[in-house]
Scaffold this active site. Structure first.
Site, PDB file in Angstrom:
ATOM      1  N   HIS A  85       0.841  -1.206   0.000  1.00 58.66           N
ATOM      2  CA  HIS A  85       0.000   0.000   0.000  1.00 58.66           C
ATOM      3  C   HIS A  85       0.874   1.253   0.000  1.00 58.66           C
ATOM      4  CE1 HIS A  85      -3.325   2.612   0.669  1.00 58.66           C
ATOM      5  NE2 HIS A  85      -2.782   3.063   1.783  1.00 58.66           N
ATOM      6  N   LYS A 119     -11.317  14.467 -10.027  1.00 58.04           N
ATOM      7  CA  LYS A 119     -12.624  14.932  -9.582  1.00 58.04           C
ATOM      8  C   LYS A 119     -12.652  16.451  -9.632  1.00 58.04           C
ATOM      9  CE  LYS A 119     -14.334  12.012  -6.095  1.00 58.04           C
ATOM     10  NZ  LYS A 119     -14.465  11.691  -4.697  1.00 58.04           N
TER      11      LYS A 119
HETATM   12  C1  R5P Z   1      -7.305   3.070  -2.659  1.00 56.03           C
HETATM   13  O1  R5P Z   1      -6.409   3.779  -2.178  1.00 56.03           O
HETATM   14  C2  R5P Z   1      -6.931   1.833  -3.397  1.00 56.03           C
HETATM   15  O2  R5P Z   1      -5.968   2.140  -4.362  1.00 56.03           O
HETATM   16  C3  R5P Z   1      -8.149   1.195  -4.085  1.00 56.03           C
HETATM   17  O3  R5P Z   1      -8.649   2.087  -5.060  1.00 56.03           O
HETATM   18  C4  R5P Z   1      -9.242   0.835  -3.114  1.00 56.03           C
HETATM   19  O4  R5P Z   1      -8.739   0.114  -2.020  1.00 56.03           O
HETATM   20  C5  R5P Z   1     -10.311   0.014  -3.820  1.00 56.03           C
HETATM   21  O5  R5P Z   1     -11.355  -0.270  -2.931  1.00 56.03           O
HETATM   22  P1  R5P Z   1     -12.794  -0.628  -3.470  1.00 56.03           P
HETATM   23  O6  R5P Z   1     -12.654  -1.736  -4.473  1.00 56.03           O
HETATM   24  O7  R5P Z   1     -13.550  -1.070  -2.243  1.00 56.03           O
HETATM   25  O8  R5P Z   1     -13.386   0.597  -4.070  1.00 56.03           O
END
Ligand code: R5P
Length: 286
Positions: A123, A183
């Site tokens: 991450h 956005k």
């Molecule tokens: C966010 O920082 C990550 O890069 C992903 O975009 C995120 O964890 C995706 O989560 P979800 O599939 O629940 O939208």
């Protein structure tokens, strides 16, 4: 050197061992009636053992710690712990007073019985600072790029600015364009999400992210790209958790895939060559 993998990373472990040309060991793992985990490592142990295990879901974390202990007990001198998907990595700072820095807690525990650590698309790169042993951060960008190349993708899009660098690396390997979704608030209740600087009308687009969890991010990005005229939309991630309404959300794209850092029917891309090379490199420096 030999490779052993926990239950979360059996297929990936076998692939890595095959590429390295070394023996693969599968441990015996079961659960006691009270939910506790039991592991046993049989077979000939080498002085250098590569242990591969994704730390998700929770049981797999305990399994990793027990396997490390069993390997030491069996006489392994060096344990290279490879964590393809590093669970708890998203809580890498204190957001509210009193919280744990979960990623740091994980790092400290993983390294207790490790001589080197390898992670894939963590991450945050900064997680490595919590390791006092040699620690390496690998990226799935090249294998993702290879997969997308076969699908005639013309544009790689990150769903947010934070993933821009990843999209850039994938796109540059494929020699195609890249951008991220931005956005813009037009008024109090109107927000437009669109590629920062690119017209994607009529193009085959791939949304590339590190994690697909609920798929909400991908669904929202796909809706926007579709409304702006994208011809086809693919979604690809390194870590495919696919939880909650993820399958419903994935209907918004023409196709999707994940790597095998989390093994599932959607793991159509393997990070085995990337991990095998990482192991060679880190072994050379130990
Ligand atoms: C966010 O920082 C990550 O890069 C992903 O975009 C995120 O964890 C995706 O989560 P979800 O599939 O629940 O939208």
């Amino acid at each position: 050197m030999k490779v052993i993998a926990g239950k979360a990373s059996q297929s990936l472990g076998k692939r890595v061992a095959k590429i390295l040309g070394v023996e693969f060991l599968a441990p015996h793992v079961e659960k006691f009636p009270d939910g506790e985990i039991y592991v046993r490592v049989e077979g000939e142990i080498d002085n250098d053992m590569v242990l591969i295990q994704t730390t998700y879901p929770n049981d797999r974390i305990l399994e990793l710690f027990l396997l490390q202990d069993a390997l030491r007990e069996r006489g392994a001198e060096r344990i290279i712990t490879v964590v393809p998907y590093f669970g708890y990595s998203r809580q890498d700072k204190i957001f509210k007073m009193g919280e744990a820095i979960s990623a740091r807690a994980m790092a400290r525990h993983i390294q207790l019985y490790s001589d080197a650590f390898i992670g894939v698309d963590l991450h945050a790169e900064s997680i490595l600072r919590w390791f006092d042993i040699p620690a390496m951060h690998l990226h799935a960008t090249k294998v993702i790029a290879k997969y997308l190349q076969e699908m005639n993708v013309g544009v790689v899009i990150s769903p947010d600015k934070g993933g821009y660098e990843r999209a850039r690396l994938v796109a540059e390997s494929m020699n195609v364009e890249f951008d991220y979704l931005e956005k813009t608030r037009l008024s109090g209740d109107t927000v437009v999400i669109k590629p920062k600087s690119m017209d994607i009308a009529g193009k085959i687009v791939a949304i590339v992210d590190d994690i697909i969890s609920t798929g909400g991010t991908i669904a929202k990005a796909a809706e926007q790209l579709r409304s702006q005229g994208a011809r086809k939309i693919y979604a690809v991630c390194t870590h495919g958790l696919f939880i909650g309404h993820a399958m419903e959300n994935m209907k918004k794209v023409d196709d999707f895939a994940a790597t095998d850092t989390i093994e599932s029917q959607h793991s159509q891309i393997t990070v085995a060559p990337v991990i095998a090379q990482g192991i060679r490199d880190i072994m050379g420096n130990l």
